[in-house]
Design a protein around this motif. Sequence first.
Motif, PDB file in Angstrom:
ATOM      1  N   ARG A   1       0.785  -1.165  -0.092  1.00 27.44           N
ATOM      2  CA  ARG A   1      -0.074  -0.006  -0.023  1.00 27.44           C
ATOM      3  C   ARG A   1       1.007   1.365  -0.092  1.00 27.44           C
ATOM      4  NH1 ARG A   1      -5.907  -0.776   1.691  1.00 27.44           N
ATOM      5  NH2 ARG A   1      -6.280  -2.926   1.292  1.00 27.44           N
ATOM      6  N   GLU A   2       1.896   1.036   0.704  1.00 26.22           N
ATOM      7  CA  GLU A   2       2.822   2.302   0.713  1.00 26.22           C
ATOM      8  C   GLU A   2       3.394   2.614  -0.577  1.00 26.22           C
ATOM      9  OE1 GLU A   2       6.994   3.674   2.980  1.00 26.22           O
ATOM     10  OE2 GLU A   2       5.644   1.941   3.708  1.00 26.22           O
ATOM     11  N   GLY A   3       3.857   1.376  -1.024  1.00 24.20           N
ATOM     12  CA  GLY A   3       4.342   1.692  -2.604  1.00 24.20           C
ATOM     13  C   GLY A   3       3.344   2.283  -3.530  1.00 24.20           C
ATOM     14  N   MET A   4       1.990   1.626  -3.569  1.00 20.72           N
ATOM     15  CA  MET A   4       1.063   2.365  -4.345  1.00 20.72           C
ATOM     16  C   MET A   4       0.825   3.859  -3.934  1.00 20.72           C
ATOM     17  SD  MET A   4      -0.672   1.103  -6.310  1.00 20.72           S
ATOM     18  CE  MET A   4      -0.683  -0.209  -7.203  1.00 20.72           C
ATOM     19  N   GLN A   5       0.886   4.326  -2.717  1.00 23.04           N
ATOM     20  CA  GLN A   5       0.669   5.602  -2.168  1.00 23.04           C
ATOM     21  C   GLN A   5       1.618   6.316  -2.660  1.00 23.04           C
ATOM     22  OE1 GLN A   5       0.098   5.857   2.159  1.00 23.04           O
ATOM     23  NE2 GLN A   5      -1.576   7.365   1.928  1.00 23.04           N
ATOM     24  N   HIS A   6       2.926   5.908  -2.490  1.00 24.82           N
ATOM     25  CA  HIS A   6       4.039   6.728  -3.006  1.00 24.82           C
ATOM     26  C   HIS A   6       3.859   6.943  -4.565  1.00 24.82           C
ATOM     27  CE1 HIS A   6       8.024   8.195  -2.895  1.00 24.82           C
ATOM     28  NE2 HIS A   6       8.409   7.198  -3.912  1.00 24.82           N
ATOM     29  N   MET A   7       3.508   6.077  -5.353  1.00 23.55           N
ATOM     30  CA  MET A   7       2.971   6.181  -6.678  1.00 23.55           C
ATOM     31  C   MET A   7       2.133   7.341  -6.987  1.00 23.55           C
ATOM     32  SD  MET A   7       3.192   2.879  -9.183  1.00 23.55           S
ATOM     33  CE  MET A   7       1.613   2.573  -8.814  1.00 23.55           C
ATOM     34  N   GLU A   8       0.988   7.198  -6.050  1.00 20.82           N
ATOM     35  CA  GLU A   8      -0.102   8.106  -6.403  1.00 20.82           C
ATOM     36  C   GLU A   8       0.314   9.593  -6.027  1.00 20.82           C
ATOM     37  OE1 GLU A   8      -3.298   7.213  -3.916  1.00 20.82           O
ATOM     38  OE2 GLU A   8      -4.579   9.023  -4.466  1.00 20.82           O
ATOM     39  N   VAL A   9       1.062   9.490  -5.146  1.00 22.44           N
ATOM     40  CA  VAL A   9       1.905  11.089  -4.791  1.00 22.44           C
ATOM     41  C   VAL A   9       2.610  11.575  -5.837  1.00 22.44           C
ATOM     42  CG1 VAL A   9       3.424  12.474  -3.179  1.00 22.44           C
ATOM     43  CG2 VAL A   9       1.670  10.815  -2.173  1.00 22.44           C
ATOM     44  N   GLU A  10       3.396  10.709  -6.453  1.00 20.70           N
ATOM     45  CA  GLU A  10       4.333  10.808  -7.372  1.00 20.70           C
ATOM     46  C   GLU A  10       3.337  11.503  -8.703  1.00 20.70           C
ATOM     47  OE1 GLU A  10       7.719   8.573  -9.410  1.00 20.70           O
ATOM     48  OE2 GLU A  10       8.054   8.770  -7.246  1.00 20.70           O
ATOM     49  N   LEU A  11       2.589  10.487  -8.950  1.00 20.23           N
ATOM     50  CA  LEU A  11       1.846  10.863 -10.309  1.00 20.23           C
ATOM     51  C   LEU A  11       0.856  11.991 -10.148  1.00 20.23           C
ATOM     52  CD1 LEU A  11       0.785   9.553 -12.820  1.00 20.23           C
ATOM     53  CD2 LEU A  11      -1.139   8.669 -11.637  1.00 20.23           C
ATOM     54  N   ARG A  12       0.507  12.423  -9.037  1.00 24.41           N
ATOM     55  CA  ARG A  12      -0.063  13.651  -8.741  1.00 24.41           C
ATOM     56  C   ARG A  12       0.823  14.838  -8.837  1.00 24.41           C
ATOM     57  NH1 ARG A  12      -4.335  13.130  -3.612  1.00 24.41           N
ATOM     58  NH2 ARG A  12      -5.103  11.491  -5.261  1.00 24.41           N
ATOM     59  N   GLN A  13       1.985  14.819  -8.384  1.00 27.64           N
ATOM     60  CA  GLN A  13       2.970  15.813  -8.535  1.00 27.64           C
ATOM     61  C   GLN A  13       3.236  16.029 -10.081  1.00 27.64           C
ATOM     62  OE1 GLN A  13       6.255  14.525  -6.402  1.00 27.64           O
ATOM     63  NE2 GLN A  13       5.494  15.355  -4.461  1.00 27.64           N
ATOM     64  N   GLN A  14       3.320  14.930 -10.598  1.00 27.81           N
ATOM     65  CA  GLN A  14       3.647  15.000 -12.201  1.00 27.81           C
ATOM     66  C   GLN A  14       2.537  15.679 -12.714  1.00 27.81           C
ATOM     67  OE1 GLN A  14       4.480  11.229 -13.795  1.00 27.81           O
ATOM     68  NE2 GLN A  14       6.560  11.136 -13.415  1.00 27.81           N
ATOM     69  N   LEU A  15       1.417  15.146 -12.370  1.00 26.98           N
ATOM     70  CA  LEU A  15       0.205  15.926 -13.144  1.00 26.98           C
ATOM     71  C   LEU A  15       0.133  17.348 -12.936  1.00 26.98           C
ATOM     72  CD1 LEU A  15      -2.571  13.127 -12.628  1.00 26.98           C
ATOM     73  CD2 LEU A  15      -1.833  14.165 -14.751  1.00 26.98           C
ATOM     74  N   ALA A  16       0.351  17.582 -11.598  1.00 25.95           N
ATOM     75  CA  ALA A  16       0.335  18.982 -11.188  1.00 25.95           C
ATOM     76  C   ALA A  16       1.256  19.952 -11.942  1.00 25.95           C
ATOM     77  CB  ALA A  16       0.588  19.253  -9.601  1.00 25.95           C
ATOM     78  N   ALA A  17       2.511  19.476 -12.294  1.00 19.33           N
ATOM     79  CA  ALA A  17       3.478  20.150 -12.831  1.00 19.33           C
ATOM     80  C   ALA A  17       3.147  20.035 -14.281  1.00 19.33           C
ATOM     81  CB  ALA A  17       4.898  19.366 -12.680  1.00 19.33           C
ATOM     82  N   GLY A  18       2.835  19.040 -14.760  1.00 21.91           N
ATOM     83  CA  GLY A  18       2.307  19.333 -16.339  1.00 21.91           C
ATOM     84  C   GLY A  18       1.261  20.152 -16.441  1.00 21.91           C
ATOM     85  N   GLN A  19       0.176  20.206 -15.400  1.00 24.40           N
ATOM     86  CA  GLN A  19      -0.983  21.086 -15.715  1.00 24.40           C
ATOM     87  C   GLN A  19      -0.533  22.637 -15.489  1.00 24.40           C
ATOM     88  OE1 GLN A  19      -4.712  19.807 -14.010  1.00 24.40           O
ATOM     89  NE2 GLN A  19      -4.597  21.729 -12.630  1.00 24.40           N
ATOM     90  N   ALA A  20       0.427  22.698 -14.562  1.00 22.25           N
ATOM     91  CA  ALA A  20       0.868  24.146 -14.664  1.00 22.25           C
ATOM     92  C   ALA A  20       1.510  24.494 -15.868  1.00 22.25           C
ATOM     93  CB  ALA A  20       1.748  24.279 -13.496  1.00 22.25           C
ATOM     94  N   GLU A  21       2.326  23.632 -16.125  1.00 13.66           N
ATOM     95  CA  GLU A  21       2.786  24.044 -17.779  1.00 13.66           C
ATOM     96  C   GLU A  21       1.940  24.360 -18.717  1.00 13.66           C
ATOM     97  OE1 GLU A  21       5.904  24.465 -20.338  1.00 13.66           O
ATOM     98  OE2 GLU A  21       5.906  24.158 -18.198  1.00 13.66           O
ATOM     99  N   VAL A  22       0.813  23.453 -18.879  1.00 11.54           N
ATOM    100  CA  VAL A  22      -0.186  23.672 -19.807  1.00 11.54           C
ATOM    101  C   VAL A  22      -0.939  25.013 -19.693  1.00 11.54           C
ATOM    102  CG1 VAL A  22      -2.461  22.817 -20.818  1.00 11.54           C
ATOM    103  CG2 VAL A  22      -0.811  21.210 -20.328  1.00 11.54           C
ATOM    104  N   PHE A  23      -1.219  25.364 -18.217  1.00 13.07           N
ATOM    105  CA  PHE A  23      -2.022  26.587 -18.006  1.00 13.07           C
ATOM    106  C   PHE A  23      -0.932  28.039 -18.530  1.00 13.07           C
ATOM    107  CE2 PHE A  23      -6.392  26.271 -16.899  1.00 13.07           C
ATOM    108  CZ  PHE A  23      -6.425  24.765 -16.826  1.00 13.07           C
ATOM    109  N   ASN A  24       0.184  27.552 -18.266  1.00 18.29           N
ATOM    110  CA  ASN A  24       1.153  28.688 -18.502  1.00 18.29           C
ATOM    111  C   ASN A  24       1.294  28.962 -19.661  1.00 18.29           C
ATOM    112  OD1 ASN A  24       3.233  30.544 -18.172  1.00 18.29           O
ATOM    113  ND2 ASN A  24       4.934  28.779 -18.072  1.00 18.29           N
TER     114      ASN A  24
END
Lengths: 376, 269
Positions: free
Chosen positions: A323-346
């Motif tokens: 579960r921890e591995g999954m959670q870690h992955m989720e957090v990482e994915l969320r960060q990636q998405l947030a960065a990408g989204q910021a880039e797109v909105f930029n």
Amino acid sequence: MKGKITPLKMRLLGWLLLAALLLAVVLAASRYLAEQSQQSPWVAVILNQQTYHLPRTQLPGLAEAFGQLSATELANLEQHLDSWTEAALATTFDKANTGIDRYLDWYYSMPGSYMRLLFALQSNLDELTSQKLTTYVLEDSGFGDALTNFGADYELALVSGLAASGQRIAAQLERGLVAQTTDETGSPQSILDLDTVLRLSFTPSPQDVQRWQTSAATTGVVGAGAVAMLTYRAVAPRLAQAGGSRAAQRAILSFAARLAPRTAAAVAAGGAAAGVAAPSGPGALVVGGIMTSVTLATFVATDFALLKAEEAALRPGKEAGLREGMQHMEVELRQQLAAGQAEVFNLLGQQLQTGLDEAWGAAGEQAQFHILGPRS
Amino acid sequence: MTSLSRLARPLMASKASVATAALMLWLVLAVWAQLPAPLRDWLALPCWLILLGFCWRSMNEQALLRRRVWLDQYLQPDAPFHRWLRGGILLRLFNLVVAVLLSGYLLVKMLSLTPSTWYLLLASAVTFTLCLSVFERGLRPYIQPSRLAPLTRRLALLTTAGVLILSYCVIVIYTPQPLLIARELTEALALHRPPLADNASLLMMADQLVRGSELFGWWALQNSLGSTSSGGTLSLIGWAVLLLSGAAFLWTWCHIMQGIASGLERAKV
């Protein structure tokens, strides 16, 4: 009587030439002045395929209104997408957690146990566990599908959100324009094409989406294939790591550890029976059969009990690891998405600004088409 | 010698007079095109009549010359067919209709000319006079004296028109057009043509029509560039509208200059 070139005629011709040249200069000057003074009265504003005649003095106000509206709309959309991503990712990873439960159920079941033993003896236990992990966590739970669809869904949410924003801005601006517009029929030479600005910024073409993908670089936020496939490929090995695939040797050792008390118990049970009955002749066969059955049954029962004991002891830790591995992955994915989204909105913001600048620049002068010759 | 040559051939008008008259006409038209609307509307008719007169005269002269040469080629000079086919009221009427249309078009087109085209017309008056002078001197030894004057004018017209049309093409290519790419035709017309007032005169309506045709040419040209769907037809139409309308206008102007030369010869100036 033949017309001769007399001095009088020459002088007349000279005067006429002079007058013509003078007129030509006056003509050119008047055209130039007319072009200069065109700046003053009207601008044709195109919005929702309608033309509004707007006094030129209102242009800066319109620009400000447009800028504010679009900034608000983009901020709202970004928030909306954030919460959308949050919800979508939560649902997706819930599925993975169900999958983990299923996997552990298999892991601590009798068939699972023996299959592990078999593969461990062939020393490809890792292969088995990662295959089973893929099956239970990625495929059967729907987690993989959800991930695959996530990119497309995100793109859809973004594009439809943008379109809705564009429409809202257009509607708002139209209300303002109808109030400001005049019935006067001047001849507006310059055009402010808001439709094009809105179309360029709020109705992304497939090329735009592709551009965002490349621009949002490694993560590839938007777009069907990119994020999902990347994540999908990254998940399986990560799961194997996090899920603690045991080395084959350790699996065998743990089985051997269970084996010793198990055999002792089984033999003891069988021996006790033998001591009680001690038959001979054909009865011995029966008793021997019973004994074997008892031995086997005891063996299995003991093995099951021990397996459950092992499960009770080790499962929480293993589950927590997964579960921890999954959670870690989720957090990482969320960060990636947030960065990408910021880039797109930029990018969106830049695109909007460029579109606005161009449109307002074009409103100052007439846009021209050149076949050859200098572009001013 | 002087009297003999005067008997032998029609008098050529002085080149200076031709140039002067053409310049005067140019000036009149240029001033007329700059006048405020009501005055311009009232003066349009006399201007048209002047243009029509010269244009008609030139066309008649050309047509009669062609007919005459063709008849002389095959018929006896005293044959009745020679007399009937020489060209009479019918030919003149036909030329009148063509001249009315062409000169009317020229007049209306004058309202939407770019400055560069005005200079081109000015230069063409000079070119035409030069051509007349050069051709007359060069052709005199070889041409029948009675045909020298009309033939010189004919050649000068063709040469001037050729040069003019070529220069016009260059000007069209180098003049920036309003950007009409990705616009509907109606939208383009609405945006780039001043709207017609309710009490607009016939002249203004004609002007509107001419500007519309020019915009249509630009629109077709720009929107067919690089387009695979229109198959090039639209582009061809665009170019044709732009260049043929310009050519018709310049051709008429050359006819008018020839008419001036011919008229001056008749008046023996």
